[in-house]
Design a protein around this motif. Sequence first.
Motif, mmCIF file in Angstrom:
data_model
loop_
_atom_site.group_PDB
_atom_site.id
_atom_site.type_symbol
_atom_site.label_atom_id
_atom_site.label_comp_id
_atom_site.label_asym_id
_atom_site.label_seq_id
_atom_site.Cartn_x
_atom_site.Cartn_y
_atom_site.Cartn_z
ATOM 1 N N ARG A 66 38.277 25.204 27.651
ATOM 2 C CA ARG A 66 36.841 25.225 27.929
ATOM 3 C C ARG A 66 36.616 25.715 29.353
ATOM 4 N NH1 ARG A 66 34.062 19.656 27.789
ATOM 5 N NH2 ARG A 66 33.713 19.995 29.987
ATOM 6 N N VAL A 67 35.693 26.649 29.532
ATOM 7 C CA VAL A 67 35.348 27.136 30.862
ATOM 8 C C VAL A 67 34.358 26.147 31.473
ATOM 9 C CG1 VAL A 67 34.291 28.997 32.182
ATOM 10 C CG2 VAL A 67 35.736 29.532 30.222
ATOM 11 N N ILE A 68 34.726 25.559 32.599
ATOM 12 C CA ILE A 68 33.887 24.569 33.267
ATOM 13 C C ILE A 68 32.896 25.263 34.189
ATOM 14 C CG2 ILE A 68 33.895 22.578 34.818
ATOM 15 C CD1 ILE A 68 35.162 22.067 32.060
ATOM 16 N N SER A 69 33.378 26.211 34.986
ATOM 17 C CA SER A 69 32.520 26.881 35.955
ATOM 18 C C SER A 69 33.137 28.221 36.321
ATOM 19 C CB SER A 69 32.382 26.013 37.205
ATOM 20 O OG SER A 69 31.573 26.628 38.158
ATOM 21 N N ALA A 70 32.279 29.136 36.800
ATOM 22 C CA ALA A 70 32.754 30.434 37.256
ATOM 23 C C ALA A 70 31.854 30.890 38.397
ATOM 24 C CB ALA A 70 32.734 31.454 36.122
ATOM 25 N N ALA A 71 32.445 31.550 39.373
ATOM 26 C CA ALA A 71 31.679 32.066 40.510
ATOM 27 C C ALA A 71 32.239 33.425 40.910
ATOM 28 C CB ALA A 71 31.757 31.103 41.689
ATOM 29 N N ALA A 72 31.333 34.371 41.154
ATOM 30 C CA ALA A 72 31.752 35.698 41.592
ATOM 31 C C ALA A 72 32.053 35.656 43.086
ATOM 32 C CB ALA A 72 30.652 36.709 41.315
ATOM 33 N N VAL A 73 33.177 36.231 43.477
ATOM 34 C CA VAL A 73 33.548 36.301 44.890
ATOM 35 C C VAL A 73 33.653 37.751 45.353
ATOM 36 C CG1 VAL A 73 34.700 34.068 44.978
ATOM 37 C CG2 VAL A 73 35.998 36.100 44.328
ATOM 38 N N GLY A 74 33.362 38.676 44.474
ATOM 39 C CA GLY A 74 33.391 40.100 44.786
ATOM 40 C C GLY A 74 32.794 40.856 43.624
ATOM 41 N N PRO A 75 32.799 42.181 43.709
ATOM 42 C CA PRO A 75 32.194 42.957 42.621
ATOM 43 C C PRO A 75 32.889 42.758 41.280
ATOM 44 C CG PRO A 75 33.011 44.411 44.363
ATOM 45 C CD PRO A 75 33.281 43.017 44.793
ATOM 46 N N ARG A 76 34.204 42.592 41.296
ATOM 47 C CA ARG A 76 34.940 42.382 40.047
ATOM 48 C C ARG A 76 35.859 41.174 40.099
ATOM 49 N NH1 ARG A 76 37.435 47.664 37.602
ATOM 50 N NH2 ARG A 76 37.743 48.530 39.656
ATOM 51 N N GLU A 77 35.758 40.366 41.112
ATOM 52 C CA GLU A 77 36.620 39.204 41.267
ATOM 53 C C GLU A 77 35.815 37.931 41.034
ATOM 54 O OE1 GLU A 77 36.338 41.482 43.825
ATOM 55 O OE2 GLU A 77 38.097 42.653 43.275
ATOM 56 N N ARG A 78 36.446 36.979 40.355
ATOM 57 C CA ARG A 78 35.805 35.695 40.070
ATOM 58 C C ARG A 78 36.808 34.568 40.259
ATOM 59 N NH1 ARG A 78 31.172 36.645 37.765
ATOM 60 N NH2 ARG A 78 30.739 34.651 36.792
ATOM 61 N N VAL A 79 36.274 33.400 40.584
ATOM 62 C CA VAL A 79 37.064 32.167 40.569
ATOM 63 C C VAL A 79 36.528 31.363 39.397
ATOM 64 C CG1 VAL A 79 37.628 30.047 41.791
ATOM 65 C CG2 VAL A 79 37.476 32.193 43.041
ATOM 66 N N LEU A 89 42.317 23.984 35.619
ATOM 67 C CA LEU A 89 43.025 25.060 36.299
ATOM 68 C C LEU A 89 42.005 25.898 37.055
ATOM 69 C CD1 LEU A 89 45.368 26.249 33.410
ATOM 70 C CD2 LEU A 89 45.909 24.673 35.263
ATOM 71 N N VAL A 90 42.261 26.120 38.342
ATOM 72 C CA VAL A 90 41.419 27.002 39.139
ATOM 73 C C VAL A 90 42.116 28.356 39.132
ATOM 74 C CG1 VAL A 90 40.344 27.403 41.372
ATOM 75 C CG2 VAL A 90 40.684 25.057 40.563
ATOM 76 N N LEU A 91 41.439 29.355 38.549
ATOM 77 C CA LEU A 91 42.043 30.661 38.352
ATOM 78 C C LEU A 91 41.290 31.728 39.133
ATOM 79 C CD1 LEU A 91 42.419 30.493 34.465
ATOM 80 C CD2 LEU A 91 44.141 29.921 36.173
ATOM 81 N N GLY A 92 42.027 32.668 39.680
ATOM 82 C CA GLY A 92 41.444 33.846 40.302
ATOM 83 C C GLY A 92 41.553 35.000 39.317
ATOM 84 N N VAL A 93 40.413 35.596 38.960
ATOM 85 C CA VAL A 93 40.398 36.656 37.961
ATOM 86 C C VAL A 93 39.837 37.915 38.596
ATOM 87 C CG1 VAL A 93 39.492 37.339 35.699
ATOM 88 C CG2 VAL A 93 39.976 34.931 36.165
ATOM 89 N N GLY A 94 40.560 39.020 38.459
ATOM 90 C CA GLY A 94 40.058 40.288 38.979
ATOM 91 C C GLY A 94 41.114 41.360 38.946
ATOM 92 N N GLY A 95 40.660 42.595 38.829
ATOM 93 C CA GLY A 95 41.586 43.724 38.861
ATOM 94 C C GLY A 95 42.616 43.695 37.755
ATOM 95 N N GLY A 96 42.268 43.177 36.598
ATOM 96 C CA GLY A 96 43.217 43.113 35.487
ATOM 97 C C GLY A 96 44.262 42.026 35.641
ATOM 98 N N GLN A 97 44.080 41.109 36.583
ATOM 99 C CA GLN A 97 45.043 40.031 36.809
ATOM 100 C C GLN A 97 44.354 38.677 36.721
ATOM 101 O OE1 GLN A 97 46.544 40.740 40.729
ATOM 102 N NE2 GLN A 97 48.235 41.997 39.982
ATOM 103 N N VAL A 98 45.148 37.679 36.359
ATOM 104 C CA VAL A 98 44.704 36.285 36.397
ATOM 105 C C VAL A 98 45.773 35.512 37.163
ATOM 106 C CG1 VAL A 98 44.159 34.246 35.035
ATOM 107 C CG2 VAL A 98 43.524 36.495 34.185
#
Length: 145
Positions: A66-79, A89-98
Amino acid sequence: MSDTPVRDTATGGLEAVSVGTDALVGMATLGKTAAALALVLVIIFAASALLKRLQLHRQPAGGRLRVISAAAVGPRERVVIVQVEERWLVLGVGGGQVNKLHELEAPPQEAAASSGAGFEAGDSFATRFAKALRHNAGLKERGKS
């Protein structure tokens, strides 16, 4: 000689009527086709709206992620904070990577449900909105003391 021009006029009038009738039949066929196309489009849009509404109320398969929360930290990056069973789990998502940034214990469900205006996990938008209005107005919920 007077009979010949009358026949030509009568024949010309019938041809004009038949050409006008063909145009009317063509327009009627075009109108029916357009109405049928409009009906098919309305049915497609209604079915897609109904499917979207039904998808919102369904639980994900397995119910473990389940996704609890998401926040954009750049144009294509999210936490993103994702709950997997009893862990966050706190995940960094962006640029085709997790990338896993951090791991936390999930807070108890009772504490999360009792915070704020008393929202519960299964509440619809209308229920949450009504609870928020009552909370902001200082009114208590009906049926509860």
